[in-house]
Design an enzyme around this catalytic site. Structure first.
Site, short mmCIF file in Angstrom:
data_model
loop_
_atom_site.label_atom_id
_atom_site.label_comp_id
_atom_site.label_asym_id
_atom_site.label_seq_id
_atom_site.Cartn_x
_atom_site.Cartn_y
_atom_site.Cartn_z
CB CYS A 44 -0.91 -0.02 1.22
SG CYS A 44 -1.85 1.50 1.47
CB CYS B 28 -0.24 2.55 4.07
SG CYS B 28 -1.86 1.93 3.66
CG ASP B 29 3.35 1.40 4.42
OD1 ASP B 29 2.84 1.97 5.41
OD2 ASP B 29 3.18 0.20 4.16
#
Lengths: 406, 107
Positions: free
Chosen positions: A135, A138-139
């Site tokens: 993801c 997200c990261d």
């Protein structure tokens, strides 16, 4: 067990559209979702081709929140539950959840969605969350100034690689195909090829991810030369496709070899009253727009199915003998046979009742009594099948009916 | 029970000054796995209402400096602390059992 008219497993685009239609049809509808309301589309920053939503600022989360509101406005409930087991055997389908709660309904729509495919290479599982990610939203920002690898070459791989490049110093894209070939849409592919921070590595797969606590390097294998190359990276993002989350219905529904549920064009699965929609079913195009279409189709099919079930249950309350007459507007023979049987039944109206079933519209009873063609009749007495006949010969039909009714 | 959200001051106070035995989940709103793991931890926290072990949460978007303090590579990540020290870490898609085992192992 809490009872509903319609249960939907999964609150992605398909499940929530089914929720909109179910709620609007005044069915008591419940959507069960284990994670994010919004499904796969929730982690898409830009939605480029959902009709009517073309503005730059239309994001996945925005559209999906609207869908949830829409479903809830029509009375559909969305709750957090992790479905672990399904009982599809009886008339009431039972959904069992992780915390022990159970829900039941006569119609069930499965909108399980997909999850990222794992490559199963050394280091992938061990370093998940410590540099291995699925993801970018997200990261990505944890890799400010790092070199990062992206595995895959589809839409998600190239689009996410460009997003990661906003933070990373360099993004290595590992592509299994020959030079210049990617499975990505042309617009994004052209942008990616011109991007100064993206480095494409062709004919190559990822063989291993190394690192003790966190990702330190990767080993890439060139498929043409068989040669391995090690490169230092801070992170690896995987975009190598998706797999359906259908493990809990394995062996209960017909599926293809990859685990996608097989349906017909009404989204019906191999079990009556159970429908599959969205990314978890076998289909050609997996997009928000097709998911929404699936959801609408399944909810309407489920509504009709529930009507039939209700009619059937009322019918079983009857004391009289029951004649089920299956017909179709396309079969002249069936229309004539039905008309004849109607006249005969009229003579015995205290003892028997005729139910006409249009096969072109309703299949539940046909499925139950294994009726394949119109102009077929099923004779029921106290819910038990006495006889099944086909009216190819009107005289035989009349004689059989009279004997049975007498 | 909703987990108490820490900011840089409350983090300093509870983790370093008081040296609490605790875990901190780093999460963000757009992360799907976080939405599964945070409620799981919320439920687990109810097993530790005696104060022997505490559960906290850091929203990495709201608390950027706090997030930078420990080098994490992604969310969700769970860090375990005790006596003002970082004792352990779990990352990615973890299960209830992983957390319970880690607590057993560390404290």
């Amino acid at each position: 067990m809490e009872k509903y008219d319609l249960l939907i497993c999964g609150a992605g685009a398909a499940g929530m559209t089914a929720g909109v239609y179910g709620g609007r049809a005044r069915l008591k509808t419940l959507i069960l979702e284990k994670g994010v309301v919004g499904g796969t589309a929730y982690s898409t920053r830009e939605l480029a081709n959902y009709p009517g939503f073309y503005a730059e600022d239309v994001s996945g989360p925005f559209l999906m929140k609207q869908m949830a509101k829409h479903a809830e406005r029509f009375g559909t409930k969305i709750i957090k539950e992790n479905v672990i087991e399904l009982d599809l055997e009886g008339d009431t389908k039972v959904v069992k959840c992780k915390k022990g709660r159970e829900y039941g309904a006569k119609a069930l729509i499965l909108a399980f969605g997909t999850e990222p495919r794992l490559l199963g290479i050394p280091g992938e599982k061990e370093l998940r969350g410590s540099g291995v990610s699925y993801c970018a939203t997200c990261d990505a920002e944890n890799f400010e100034g790092d070199i990062v690898a992206v595995v895959g070459n589809g839409d998600a791989a190239l689009e996410e690689a460009m997003f990661i490049a906003k933070f990373a110093e360099k993004v290595i894209i590992i592509v299994i195909h020959d030079e210049g070939i990617v499975d990505c849409n042309k617009v994004s592919a052209e942008k990616a090829f011109k991007h100064p921070k993206l480095e494409f590595v062709w004919n190559t797969t990822l063989a291993e991810i190394k690192g003790d606590e966190e990702v330190e390097s990767i080993v890439m294998r060139n498929l043409k030369t068989g040669e391995n190359t090690e490169r230092k990276v801070g992170g690896v993002f995987f975009y190598v496709g998706l797999v359906p989350q259908t493990a809990c219905v394995k062996d209960k529904l017909e599926m293809n070899r990859q685990g996608y549920i097989i349906t017909n064009e009404k989204m019906e699965t191999s079990v009556p009253g159970v429908y599959a929609v969205g990314d978890c079913r076998e289909k050609y195009l997996r997009q928000v727009v097709t998911a929404a279409g699936d959801g609408a189709t399944a909810a309407v099919a489920a509504e009709k199915y529930l009507e039939e079930v209700e009619e059937y249950e009322d019918m079983l309350q009857e004391d009289k003998k029951i004649l089920l007459g299956f017909w179709s507007p396309l079969s002249q023979l069936s229309i004539e046979a039905l008309s004849r049987s109607e006249q005969i039944i009229a003579e015995y109206e205290d003892a028997a009742k005729l139910y006409k079933i249009d096969l072109s519209r309703k299949q539940m009873l046909a499925y139950k009594y294994e009726i394949k063609e119109p102009a077929s009749f099923v004779l029921l007495s106290k819910n038990a099948v006495i006889d099944t006949l086909h009216a190819s010969n009107p005289d035989t039909l009349e004689a059989t009916l009279r004997t049975w009714l007498a | 029970m909703e987990l108490l959200k820490l900011d840089i001051d409350s983090f300093e106070e509870r983790i370093f000054k008081n040296g609490e035995n605790c875990l901190v989940i780093y999460s963000r709103k757009t992360c799907k796995e976080c939405k599964i793991i945070v409620p799981m931890l919320e439920e687990l926290s109810e097993l530790y209402t005696d104060g022997s072990f505490n559960f906290y949460r850091v929203d990495v978007e709201e608390q950027v400096p706090l997030y930078k303090r420990f080098p994490l590579k992604g969310v969700p990540s769970v860090l375990f602390f005790g006596q003002g020290q970082k004792l352990g870490k779990l990352a990615g898609m973890i299960e209830e059992e992983d957390v319970l085992e880690k607590i057993e192992e560390l404290y």
